[in-house]
Design a protein around this motif. Structure first.
Motif, PDB file in Angstrom:
ATOM      1  N   TYR A  81      -6.546  -7.361   2.027  1.00  0.00           N
ATOM      2  CA  TYR A  81      -6.290  -8.120   0.713  1.00  0.00           C
ATOM      3  C   TYR A  81      -6.559  -7.209  -0.605  1.00  0.00           C
ATOM      4  CZ  TYR A  81     -11.241  -8.504  -0.126  1.00  0.00           C
ATOM      5  OH  TYR A  81     -12.659  -8.008  -0.291  1.00  0.00           O
ATOM      6  N   GLN A  82      -5.825  -7.987  -1.604  1.00  0.00           N
ATOM      7  CA  GLN A  82      -6.325  -7.266  -2.817  1.00  0.00           C
ATOM      8  C   GLN A  82      -6.071  -8.326  -3.923  1.00  0.00           C
ATOM      9  OE1 GLN A  82      -3.867  -3.824  -3.903  1.00  0.00           O
ATOM     10  NE2 GLN A  82      -5.031  -3.297  -5.514  1.00  0.00           N
ATOM     11  N   VAL A  83      -7.058  -8.417  -4.914  1.00  0.00           N
ATOM     12  CA  VAL A  83      -7.017  -9.248  -5.944  1.00  0.00           C
ATOM     13  C   VAL A  83      -6.471  -8.443  -7.070  1.00  0.00           C
ATOM     14  CG1 VAL A  83      -8.500 -10.663  -7.544  1.00  0.00           C
ATOM     15  CG2 VAL A  83      -9.098 -10.519  -5.214  1.00  0.00           C
ATOM     16  N   HIS A  84      -5.108  -9.355  -7.876  1.00  0.00           N
ATOM     17  CA  HIS A  84      -4.692  -8.612  -8.786  1.00  0.00           C
ATOM     18  C   HIS A  84      -4.139  -9.608  -9.838  1.00  0.00           C
ATOM     19  CE1 HIS A  84      -0.575  -9.092  -7.842  1.00  0.00           C
ATOM     20  NE2 HIS A  84      -0.971  -9.038  -6.386  1.00  0.00           N
ATOM     21  N   ASP A  85      -3.865  -9.068 -11.199  1.00  0.00           N
ATOM     22  CA  ASP A  85      -3.308 -10.099 -12.158  1.00  0.00           C
ATOM     23  C   ASP A  85      -1.889 -10.166 -12.031  1.00  0.00           C
ATOM     24  OD1 ASP A  85      -3.729 -11.771 -14.080  1.00  0.00           O
ATOM     25  OD2 ASP A  85      -3.575 -10.181 -15.687  1.00  0.00           O
ATOM     26  N   ASP A  86      -1.264 -11.226 -11.751  1.00  0.00           N
ATOM     27  CA  ASP A  86       0.148 -11.382 -11.956  1.00  0.00           C
ATOM     28  C   ASP A  86       0.394 -11.910 -13.039  1.00  0.00           C
ATOM     29  OD1 ASP A  86       2.667 -11.966  -9.929  1.00  0.00           O
ATOM     30  OD2 ASP A  86       2.515 -13.650 -11.354  1.00  0.00           O
ATOM     31  N   MET A  87       1.588 -11.629 -13.676  1.00  0.00           N
ATOM     32  CA  MET A  87       2.206 -11.857 -14.825  1.00  0.00           C
ATOM     33  C   MET A  87       2.207 -13.481 -15.160  1.00  0.00           C
ATOM     34  SD  MET A  87       5.580 -10.186 -17.040  1.00  0.00           S
ATOM     35  CE  MET A  87       6.706 -10.898 -15.917  1.00  0.00           C
ATOM     36  N   ALA A  88       2.877 -13.969 -14.150  1.00  0.00           N
ATOM     37  CA  ALA A  88       3.169 -15.458 -14.012  1.00  0.00           C
ATOM     38  C   ALA A  88       2.132 -16.431 -13.723  1.00  0.00           C
ATOM     39  CB  ALA A  88       4.452 -15.663 -13.371  1.00  0.00           C
ATOM     40  N   ASP A  89       1.482 -15.807 -12.738  1.00  0.00           N
ATOM     41  CA  ASP A  89       0.326 -16.608 -11.946  1.00  0.00           C
ATOM     42  C   ASP A  89      -1.067 -16.338 -12.340  1.00  0.00           C
ATOM     43  OD1 ASP A  89       2.400 -18.188 -10.632  1.00  0.00           O
ATOM     44  OD2 ASP A  89       2.353 -16.786  -9.023  1.00  0.00           O
ATOM     45  N   GLY A  90      -1.278 -15.412 -12.982  1.00  0.00           N
ATOM     46  CA  GLY A  90      -2.617 -14.933 -13.418  1.00  0.00           C
ATOM     47  C   GLY A  90      -3.504 -14.302 -12.173  1.00  0.00           C
ATOM     48  N   ARG A  91      -4.498 -14.623 -12.054  1.00  0.00           N
ATOM     49  CA  ARG A  91      -5.362 -13.822 -10.902  1.00  0.00           C
ATOM     50  C   ARG A  91      -4.790 -14.413  -9.603  1.00  0.00           C
ATOM     51  NH1 ARG A  91      -9.639 -10.760 -11.771  1.00  0.00           N
ATOM     52  NH2 ARG A  91     -11.212 -10.541 -10.273  1.00  0.00           N
ATOM     53  N   VAL A  92      -4.384 -13.636  -8.646  1.00  0.00           N
ATOM     54  CA  VAL A  92      -3.936 -13.949  -7.344  1.00  0.00           C
ATOM     55  C   VAL A  92      -4.563 -13.087  -6.245  1.00  0.00           C
ATOM     56  CG1 VAL A  92      -1.785 -14.820  -8.544  1.00  0.00           C
ATOM     57  CG2 VAL A  92      -1.921 -12.366  -7.419  1.00  0.00           C
ATOM     58  N   LEU A  93      -4.712 -13.676  -5.162  1.00  0.00           N
ATOM     59  CA  LEU A  93      -5.281 -12.932  -3.976  1.00  0.00           C
ATOM     60  C   LEU A  93      -3.902 -12.542  -3.013  1.00  0.00           C
ATOM     61  CD1 LEU A  93      -7.489 -12.165  -2.026  1.00  0.00           C
ATOM     62  CD2 LEU A  93      -7.459 -14.278  -1.217  1.00  0.00           C
ATOM     63  N   HIS A  94      -3.478 -11.451  -2.823  1.00  0.00           N
ATOM     64  CA  HIS A  94      -2.680 -10.875  -2.122  1.00  0.00           C
ATOM     65  C   HIS A  94      -2.836 -10.486  -0.712  1.00  0.00           C
ATOM     66  CE1 HIS A  94       1.481  -9.160  -1.777  1.00  0.00           C
ATOM     67  NE2 HIS A  94       1.163  -9.105  -0.548  1.00  0.00           N
ATOM     68  N   LEU A  95      -2.417 -11.021   0.266  1.00  0.00           N
ATOM     69  CA  LEU A  95      -2.710 -10.724   1.603  1.00  0.00           C
ATOM     70  C   LEU A  95      -1.736  -9.906   2.389  1.00  0.00           C
ATOM     71  CD1 LEU A  95      -4.852 -12.922   1.183  1.00  0.00           C
ATOM     72  CD2 LEU A  95      -4.675 -13.554   3.475  1.00  0.00           C
ATOM     73  N   ASP A  96      -1.963  -8.878   3.229  1.00  0.00           N
ATOM     74  CA  ASP A  96      -0.975  -8.212   3.804  1.00  0.00           C
ATOM     75  C   ASP A  96      -1.416  -7.631   4.961  1.00  0.00           C
ATOM     76  OD1 ASP A  96       1.643  -6.982   4.042  1.00  0.00           O
ATOM     77  OD2 ASP A  96       1.456  -5.881   2.443  1.00  0.00           O
ATOM     78  N   ASN A  97      -0.662  -7.060   5.855  1.00  0.00           N
ATOM     79  CA  ASN A  97      -1.209  -6.358   7.130  1.00  0.00           C
ATOM     80  C   ASN A  97      -1.890  -7.636   8.249  1.00  0.00           C
ATOM     81  OD1 ASN A  97      -0.358  -3.844   6.680  1.00  0.00           O
ATOM     82  ND2 ASN A  97      -2.208  -3.969   5.077  1.00  0.00           N
ATOM     83  N   VAL A  98      -1.343  -8.821   8.142  1.00  0.00           N
ATOM     84  CA  VAL A  98      -1.774  -9.867   8.909  1.00  0.00           C
ATOM     85  C   VAL A  98      -1.339  -9.670  10.279  1.00  0.00           C
ATOM     86  CG1 VAL A  98      -1.657 -12.381   9.175  1.00  0.00           C
ATOM     87  CG2 VAL A  98      -1.554 -11.519   7.031  1.00  0.00           C
ATOM     88  N   MET A  99      -2.564  -9.529  11.037  1.00  0.00           N
ATOM     89  CA  MET A  99      -2.656  -9.403  12.536  1.00  0.00           C
ATOM     90  C   MET A  99      -3.322 -10.389  13.420  1.00  0.00           C
ATOM     91  SD  MET A  99      -2.989  -5.315  12.672  1.00  0.00           S
ATOM     92  CE  MET A  99      -1.807  -4.043  11.769  1.00  0.00           C
ATOM     93  N   THR A 100      -2.745 -11.041  14.320  1.00  0.00           N
ATOM     94  CA  THR A 100      -3.669 -11.899  15.080  1.00  0.00           C
ATOM     95  C   THR A 100      -3.238 -11.896  16.540  1.00  0.00           C
ATOM     96  OG1 THR A 100      -1.983 -13.615  14.666  1.00  0.00           O
ATOM     97  CG2 THR A 100      -3.788 -13.556  13.316  1.00  0.00           C
ATOM     98  N   VAL A 101      -4.234 -11.883  17.426  1.00  0.00           N
ATOM     99  CA  VAL A 101      -4.048 -12.233  18.984  1.00  0.00           C
ATOM    100  C   VAL A 101      -4.486 -13.551  19.175  1.00  0.00           C
ATOM    101  CG1 VAL A 101      -4.472 -11.198  21.248  1.00  0.00           C
ATOM    102  CG2 VAL A 101      -4.110  -9.672  19.241  1.00  0.00           C
ATOM    103  N   GLU A 102      -3.767 -14.365  19.655  1.00  0.00           N
ATOM    104  CA  GLU A 102      -4.407 -15.726  19.937  1.00  0.00           C
ATOM    105  C   GLU A 102      -4.143 -16.035  21.427  1.00  0.00           C
ATOM    106  OE1 GLU A 102      -5.685 -18.143  18.000  1.00  0.00           O
ATOM    107  OE2 GLU A 102      -4.696 -17.924  15.969  1.00  0.00           O
ATOM    108  N   ILE A 103      -5.183 -16.238  22.039  1.00  0.00           N
ATOM    109  CA  ILE A 103      -5.141 -15.976  23.573  1.00  0.00           C
ATOM    110  C   ILE A 103      -5.123 -17.509  24.256  1.00  0.00           C
ATOM    111  CG2 ILE A 103      -6.114 -13.986  23.840  1.00  0.00           C
ATOM    112  CD1 ILE A 103      -8.900 -15.181  24.424  1.00  0.00           C
TER     113      ILE A 103
END
Length: 169
Positions: A81-103
């Motif tokens: 994740y990374q927190v950054h300032d978006d021109m339209a939305d202000g402060r946003v939390l951006h998530l990437d590299n989402v990996m899951t193993v659901e058994i």
């Protein structure tokens, strides 16, 4: 049963614990490259004033990796994740590299991730949360759609090769 999965921030000292999951889902990623990514993502916390617990400090990083583990400590998921300032939305939390193993068929790992996203967004006073998912992971797409996420911005990806005009004169 969802309470048996918990999310916590990753540190560069424990990157090796997460590599088996990463390698299972990103077979071409080397251990060295994973460790470099973790070291880069898990920014220093020198600017953060310590609170009651060390783990609480790690949640205040503006960039990092969150892992989801079961009660035995086995890693079942992670995201960067990374927190950054978006021109339209202000402060946003951006998530990437989402990996899951659901058994199991229930989304316990994704639920724990969603709780972690909520905590990070609150800690950093973010107005929106953006989640980038792999285009083929339909289970994750269905989960986030059911959780109220909607497609908002489209990201395109291309190799960083020398520029060639799309239309030649």
């Amino acid at each position: 049963m969802a309470a048996t999965y918990y999310a916590r921030p990753l540190t560069s000292h424990t990157a090796d614990m997460t590599y088996p999951l990463v390698q299972m889902l990103q077979a071409d990623l080397t251990f060295d490259r994973w460790c470099e990514f973790v070291a880069e993502c898990c920014s220093p916390t020198s600017e953060i004033v310590p609170g009651e617990g060390c783990e609480d400090i790690l949640w205040l990083r503006s960039r990092g990796i969150i892992v989801v583990a079961n009660e035995r400590g086995y890693i079942h998921g992670l995201f960067s994740y990374q927190v950054h300032d978006d021109m339209a939305d202000g402060r946003v939390l951006h998530l990437d590299n989402v990996m899951t193993v659901e058994i199991v068929s229930r989304p316990y790992v994704l639920d724990a991730m969603r709780e972690a996203m909520t905590r990070l967004a609150a800690e950093h006073q973010c107005g929106n949360v953006y989640v980038s998912l792999g285009e083929m992971d339909q289970r994750q797409r269905d989960y986030f759609k059911a959780a109220g996420f909607t497609p908002r911005k489209v990201r395109y990806c291309a190799p960083a090769t020398p520029f060639k005009p799309a239309i030649s004169a």
